[in-house]
Design a protein around this motif. Structure first.
Motif, PDB file in Angstrom:
ATOM      1  N   LEU A   1     -12.244 -20.643  13.500  1.00  0.00           N
ATOM      2  CA  LEU A   1     -13.121 -19.577  14.002  1.00  0.00           C
ATOM      3  C   LEU A   1     -13.599 -18.685  12.855  1.00  0.00           C
ATOM      4  CD1 LEU A   1     -11.146 -18.509  17.225  1.00  0.00           C
ATOM      5  CD2 LEU A   1     -13.251 -19.848  17.143  1.00  0.00           C
ATOM      6  N   THR A   2     -12.686 -18.227  12.026  1.00  0.00           N
ATOM      7  CA  THR A   2     -13.089 -17.278  10.985  1.00  0.00           C
ATOM      8  C   THR A   2     -13.968 -17.949   9.924  1.00  0.00           C
ATOM      9  OG1 THR A   2     -10.990 -17.626   9.801  1.00  0.00           O
ATOM     10  CG2 THR A   2     -11.113 -15.717  11.275  1.00  0.00           C
ATOM     11  N   LEU A   3     -13.643 -19.173   9.540  1.00  0.00           N
ATOM     12  CA  LEU A   3     -14.456 -19.818   8.497  1.00  0.00           C
ATOM     13  C   LEU A   3     -15.849 -20.155   9.025  1.00  0.00           C
ATOM     14  CD1 LEU A   3     -11.861 -22.023   6.591  1.00  0.00           C
ATOM     15  CD2 LEU A   3     -12.634 -19.684   6.111  1.00  0.00           C
ATOM     16  N   ALA A   4     -15.951 -20.536  10.302  1.00  0.00           N
ATOM     17  CA  ALA A   4     -17.288 -20.808  10.860  1.00  0.00           C
ATOM     18  C   ALA A   4     -18.093 -19.516  10.981  1.00  0.00           C
ATOM     19  CB  ALA A   4     -17.160 -21.487  12.222  1.00  0.00           C
ATOM     20  N   LEU A   5     -17.440 -18.428  11.353  1.00  0.00           N
ATOM     21  CA  LEU A   5     -18.168 -17.153  11.476  1.00  0.00           C
ATOM     22  C   LEU A   5     -18.520 -16.597  10.095  1.00  0.00           C
ATOM     23  CD1 LEU A   5     -16.226 -15.409  14.418  1.00  0.00           C
ATOM     24  CD2 LEU A   5     -18.276 -16.836  14.538  1.00  0.00           C
ATOM     25  N   ARG A   6     -17.669 -16.859   9.105  1.00  0.00           N
ATOM     26  CA  ARG A   6     -17.930 -16.370   7.743  1.00  0.00           C
ATOM     27  C   ARG A   6     -18.944 -17.240   7.000  1.00  0.00           C
ATOM     28  NH1 ARG A   6     -14.358 -13.056   5.211  1.00  0.00           N
ATOM     29  NH2 ARG A   6     -14.285 -14.205   3.245  1.00  0.00           N
ATOM     30  N   HIS A   7     -19.030 -18.528   7.390  1.00  0.00           N
ATOM     31  CA  HIS A   7     -19.904 -19.462   6.657  1.00  0.00           C
ATOM     32  C   HIS A   7     -20.762 -20.240   7.653  1.00  0.00           C
ATOM     33  CE1 HIS A   7     -17.486 -18.694   3.027  1.00  0.00           C
ATOM     34  NE2 HIS A   7     -16.447 -18.754   3.827  1.00  0.00           N
TER      35      HIS A   7
ATOM     36  N   ARG B   1     -10.505  -7.297   8.431  1.00  0.00           N
ATOM     37  CA  ARG B   1     -11.525  -7.538   9.475  1.00  0.00           C
ATOM     38  C   ARG B   1     -12.345  -8.794   9.206  1.00  0.00           C
ATOM     39  NH1 ARG B   1     -12.216  -3.718  13.236  1.00  0.00           N
ATOM     40  NH2 ARG B   1     -14.206  -4.564  13.937  1.00  0.00           N
ATOM     41  N   GLY B   2     -12.562  -9.080   7.932  1.00  0.00           N
ATOM     42  CA  GLY B   2     -13.336 -10.264   7.562  1.00  0.00           C
ATOM     43  C   GLY B   2     -12.611 -11.566   7.840  1.00  0.00           C
ATOM     44  N   HIS B   3     -11.333 -11.484   8.218  1.00  0.00           N
ATOM     45  CA  HIS B   3     -10.545 -12.687   8.503  1.00  0.00           C
ATOM     46  C   HIS B   3      -9.958 -12.638   9.910  1.00  0.00           C
ATOM     47  CE1 HIS B   3     -10.894 -14.087   4.367  1.00  0.00           C
ATOM     48  NE2 HIS B   3     -10.803 -12.811   4.035  1.00  0.00           N
ATOM     49  N   ASP B   4     -10.592 -11.912  10.790  1.00  0.00           N
ATOM     50  CA  ASP B   4     -10.132 -11.761  12.173  1.00  0.00           C
ATOM     51  C   ASP B   4     -11.321 -12.127  13.066  1.00  0.00           C
ATOM     52  OD1 ASP B   4      -8.033  -9.652  13.972  1.00  0.00           O
ATOM     53  OD2 ASP B   4     -10.019 -10.173  14.746  1.00  0.00           O
ATOM     54  N   ALA B   5     -11.187 -13.216  13.832  1.00  0.00           N
ATOM     55  CA  ALA B   5     -12.335 -13.736  14.596  1.00  0.00           C
ATOM     56  C   ALA B   5     -12.876 -12.698  15.574  1.00  0.00           C
ATOM     57  CB  ALA B   5     -11.932 -15.011  15.331  1.00  0.00           C
ATOM     58  N   THR B   6     -11.975 -11.961  16.220  1.00  0.00           N
ATOM     59  CA  THR B   6     -12.428 -10.965  17.194  1.00  0.00           C
ATOM     60  C   THR B   6     -13.178  -9.837  16.496  1.00  0.00           C
ATOM     61  OG1 THR B   6     -10.618 -11.563  18.669  1.00  0.00           O
ATOM     62  CG2 THR B   6     -11.604  -9.384  18.992  1.00  0.00           C
ATOM     63  N   ALA B   7     -12.664  -9.390  15.357  1.00  0.00           N
ATOM     64  CA  ALA B   7     -13.344  -8.329  14.601  1.00  0.00           C
ATOM     65  C   ALA B   7     -14.671  -8.838  14.036  1.00  0.00           C
ATOM     66  CB  ALA B   7     -12.440  -7.826  13.474  1.00  0.00           C
ATOM     67  N   LEU B   8     -14.695 -10.069  13.533  1.00  0.00           N
ATOM     68  CA  LEU B   8     -15.949 -10.637  13.008  1.00  0.00           C
ATOM     69  C   LEU B   8     -17.014 -10.674  14.099  1.00  0.00           C
ATOM     70  CD1 LEU B   8     -14.501 -13.533  10.840  1.00  0.00           C
ATOM     71  CD2 LEU B   8     -16.113 -11.817  10.002  1.00  0.00           C
ATOM     72  N   MET B   9     -16.610 -11.129  15.286  1.00  0.00           N
ATOM     73  CA  MET B   9     -17.563 -11.202  16.401  1.00  0.00           C
ATOM     74  C   MET B   9     -18.070  -9.796  16.741  1.00  0.00           C
ATOM     75  SD  MET B   9     -19.174 -13.274  18.388  1.00  0.00           S
ATOM     76  CE  MET B   9     -18.374 -14.801  17.903  1.00  0.00           C
ATOM     77  N   ALA B  10     -17.155  -8.825  16.799  1.00  0.00           N
ATOM     78  CA  ALA B  10     -17.550  -7.443  17.117  1.00  0.00           C
ATOM     79  C   ALA B  10     -18.450  -6.868  16.030  1.00  0.00           C
ATOM     80  CB  ALA B  10     -16.304  -6.575  17.285  1.00  0.00           C
ATOM     81  N   ASP B  11     -18.281  -7.344  14.798  1.00  0.00           N
ATOM     82  CA  ASP B  11     -19.072  -6.828  13.671  1.00  0.00           C
ATOM     83  C   ASP B  11     -20.391  -7.589  13.490  1.00  0.00           C
ATOM     84  OD1 ASP B  11     -17.083  -5.000  13.240  1.00  0.00           O
ATOM     85  OD2 ASP B  11     -16.197  -6.036  11.517  1.00  0.00           O
ATOM     86  N   GLY B  12     -20.737  -8.428  14.453  1.00  0.00           N
ATOM     87  CA  GLY B  12     -22.070  -9.045  14.428  1.00  0.00           C
ATOM     88  C   GLY B  12     -22.139 -10.426  13.823  1.00  0.00           C
ATOM     89  N   HIS B  13     -20.967 -11.052  13.547  1.00  0.00           N
ATOM     90  CA  HIS B  13     -20.972 -12.401  12.977  1.00  0.00           C
ATOM     91  C   HIS B  13     -20.840 -13.428  14.101  1.00  0.00           C
ATOM     92  CE1 HIS B  13     -20.587 -10.989   8.810  1.00  0.00           C
ATOM     93  NE2 HIS B  13     -19.875 -10.012   9.346  1.00  0.00           N
ATOM     94  N   GLY B  14     -21.958 -13.785  14.701  1.00  0.00           N
ATOM     95  CA  GLY B  14     -21.935 -14.766  15.786  1.00  0.00           C
ATOM     96  C   GLY B  14     -22.002 -16.175  15.235  1.00  0.00           C
TER      97      GLY B  14
ATOM     98  N   ALA C   1     -19.333  -9.375  24.860  1.00  0.00           N
ATOM     99  CA  ALA C   1     -20.079  -8.199  24.399  1.00  0.00           C
ATOM    100  C   ALA C   1     -21.206  -8.586  23.444  1.00  0.00           C
ATOM    101  CB  ALA C   1     -19.127  -7.208  23.721  1.00  0.00           C
ATOM    102  N   ALA C   2     -21.018  -9.674  22.700  1.00  0.00           N
ATOM    103  CA  ALA C   2     -22.015 -10.097  21.705  1.00  0.00           C
ATOM    104  C   ALA C   2     -22.960 -11.172  22.256  1.00  0.00           C
ATOM    105  CB  ALA C   2     -21.297 -10.634  20.468  1.00  0.00           C
ATOM    106  N   ASN C   3     -22.832 -11.508  23.539  1.00  0.00           N
ATOM    107  CA  ASN C   3     -23.618 -12.597  24.133  1.00  0.00           C
ATOM    108  C   ASN C   3     -23.432 -13.924  23.391  1.00  0.00           C
ATOM    109  OD1 ASN C   3     -24.826 -11.289  26.336  1.00  0.00           O
ATOM    110  ND2 ASN C   3     -26.252 -10.263  24.927  1.00  0.00           N
ATOM    111  N   GLN C   4     -22.210 -14.151  22.896  1.00  0.00           N
ATOM    112  CA  GLN C   4     -21.888 -15.412  22.220  1.00  0.00           C
ATOM    113  C   GLN C   4     -21.435 -16.429  23.257  1.00  0.00           C
ATOM    114  OE1 GLN C   4     -21.655 -16.649  18.825  1.00  0.00           O
ATOM    115  NE2 GLN C   4     -21.265 -18.513  19.998  1.00  0.00           N
ATOM    116  N   PRO C   5     -22.116 -17.579  23.366  1.00  0.00           N
ATOM    117  CA  PRO C   5     -21.638 -18.607  24.300  1.00  0.00           C
ATOM    118  C   PRO C   5     -20.246 -19.114  23.919  1.00  0.00           C
ATOM    119  CG  PRO C   5     -23.875 -19.088  23.538  1.00  0.00           C
ATOM    120  CD  PRO C   5     -23.368 -17.964  22.689  1.00  0.00           C
ATOM    121  N   LEU C   6     -19.310 -18.996  24.857  1.00  0.00           N
ATOM    122  CA  LEU C   6     -17.925 -19.438  24.647  1.00  0.00           C
ATOM    123  C   LEU C   6     -17.450 -20.102  25.923  1.00  0.00           C
ATOM    124  CD1 LEU C   6     -15.045 -19.399  23.269  1.00  0.00           C
ATOM    125  CD2 LEU C   6     -14.726 -17.168  24.361  1.00  0.00           C
ATOM    126  N   LEU C   7     -16.912 -21.306  25.797  1.00  0.00           N
ATOM    127  CA  LEU C   7     -16.256 -21.943  26.936  1.00  0.00           C
ATOM    128  C   LEU C   7     -14.764 -21.918  26.645  1.00  0.00           C
ATOM    129  CD1 LEU C   7     -16.237 -23.449  29.597  1.00  0.00           C
ATOM    130  CD2 LEU C   7     -16.627 -25.592  28.334  1.00  0.00           C
TER     131      LEU C   7
END
Ligand SMILES: N[C@@H](CCC(=O)N[C@@H](CS)C(=O)NCC(=O)O)C(=O)O
Length: 282
Positions: free
Chosen positions: A157-163, A201-214, A245-251
């Motif tokens: 999750l974090t590497l995909a959101l970061r890259h 925060r840069g290595h926390d999927a929930t924080a990344l999502m909240a910070d706009g990294h979809g 909250a970020a309108n990110q599609p998640l199943l």
């Protein structure tokens, strides 16, 4: 940067392809790193799914226990399984604790002594492995997906959101989704990243999502409802709320009766392989 030389540890025929294990000199980890590749028998370049394993696991765990090769062969999808950390680092405190250090690299580049320069798992995954896959395995590194389990689910999750430009498809099994809020992350992050929580925060999927990294695409997460780590360490509802909250599609699928083990992963791996193949080789 020059592509590192590859040492073949073993190669075995499997479902028409080859399951191999390899070693190379990692500059990110300042020493040897091991990984596995299942290469399906296909002419031309193939896409690949990187699978990041959890605490105590190695490059062999997923390859041996997940039962993924048959369907990956059918889909023409390579499977890549890095070890979860460097080994035999000689660093005091890096062995003897299954939740931290060797076998528990948390898929980040450590910034703190004595781990910085040796625990560089983010660079292994996003920089070194793609170079090796491109040069030695005929893998199309413009078509990489990423998945993982537990600590490895956190890594995926974090590497995909970061890259987001590196990975085109994303899924996870029983991931740690909010390491800043749970004991596993609260133990590892200060040691690898220091005490400044803004770096966490840069290595926390929930924080990344909240910070706009979809993520540009749907995320698939499977979770066993009888997983002993669910309430204290995994807490998928936190990531679900951030995605909503970020309108990110998640199943996010919860499965009654399943625990944290590879019996659970083995039961649902086919859905994940098809989820990735839909994007990587439509
Ligand atoms: N060693 C731990 C369990 C560690 C564990 O469950 N690791 C997970 C990843 S977080 C795993 O996949 N283990 C390898 C396996 O089940 O084969 C314990 O005794 O409670």
């Amino acid at each position: 940067m020059a592509v590192p030389a590859l040492e073949v540890l073993s190669e075995k025929r499997c479902f028409g392809g080859v399951q191999g294990f390899y070693r190379y000199e990692s500059s990110a980890c300042g020493g040897p790193m091991r990984f596995g590749v299942f290469r399906p028998e296909r002419s031309g370049r193939v896409p690949a799914l990187l699978f990041l394993a959890g605490l105590t696991c190695t490059e062999e765990t997923f390859a041996i226990k997940a039962g993924a090769q048959r369907v990956a062969a059918e889909l023409g999808l390579a499977l890549v399984t890095p070890d979860t950390s460097p080994r035999e680092t000689g660093i005091e405190g890096a062995t003897g604790d299954w939740e931290f250090g060797e076998g528990a690299g948390f898929w980040l580049d450590a910034t703190q002594a004595p781990y910085a320069g040796r625990f560089g798992m983010e660079s292994v995954v996003v920089r070194e492995l793609p170079m090796l896959l491109d040069a030695h395995f005929g893998i199309d590194v413009a078509r990489l997906g990423i998945s993982g389990h537990s600590m490895g689910g956190h890594g995926a999750l974090t590497l995909a959101l970061r890259h987001p430009q590196r990975f085109r498809s994303l899924s996870a099994f029983a991931p740690i989704v909010a390491p800043m809020q749970v004991p596993w992350g609260q133990k590892a992050f200060p040691r690898y990243l220091g005490n400044d929580e803004t770096a966490w925060r840069g290595h926390d999927a929930t924080a990344l999502m909240a910070d706009g990294h979809g993520f540009d695409g749907p995320i698939l997460i499977d979770q066993g409802a009888d997983d002993a780590f669910l309430a204290e360490q995994l807490r998928p509802e936190l990531f679900q709320a951030a995605c909503d909250a970020a309108n990110q599609p998640l199943l996010l699928r919860q499965h009654a009766g399943y625990d944290h083990s590879y019996w659970f992963i083995q039961s649902f791996i086919e859905d994940h392989l098809r989820h990735h193949a839909r994007v990587l080789s439509p």
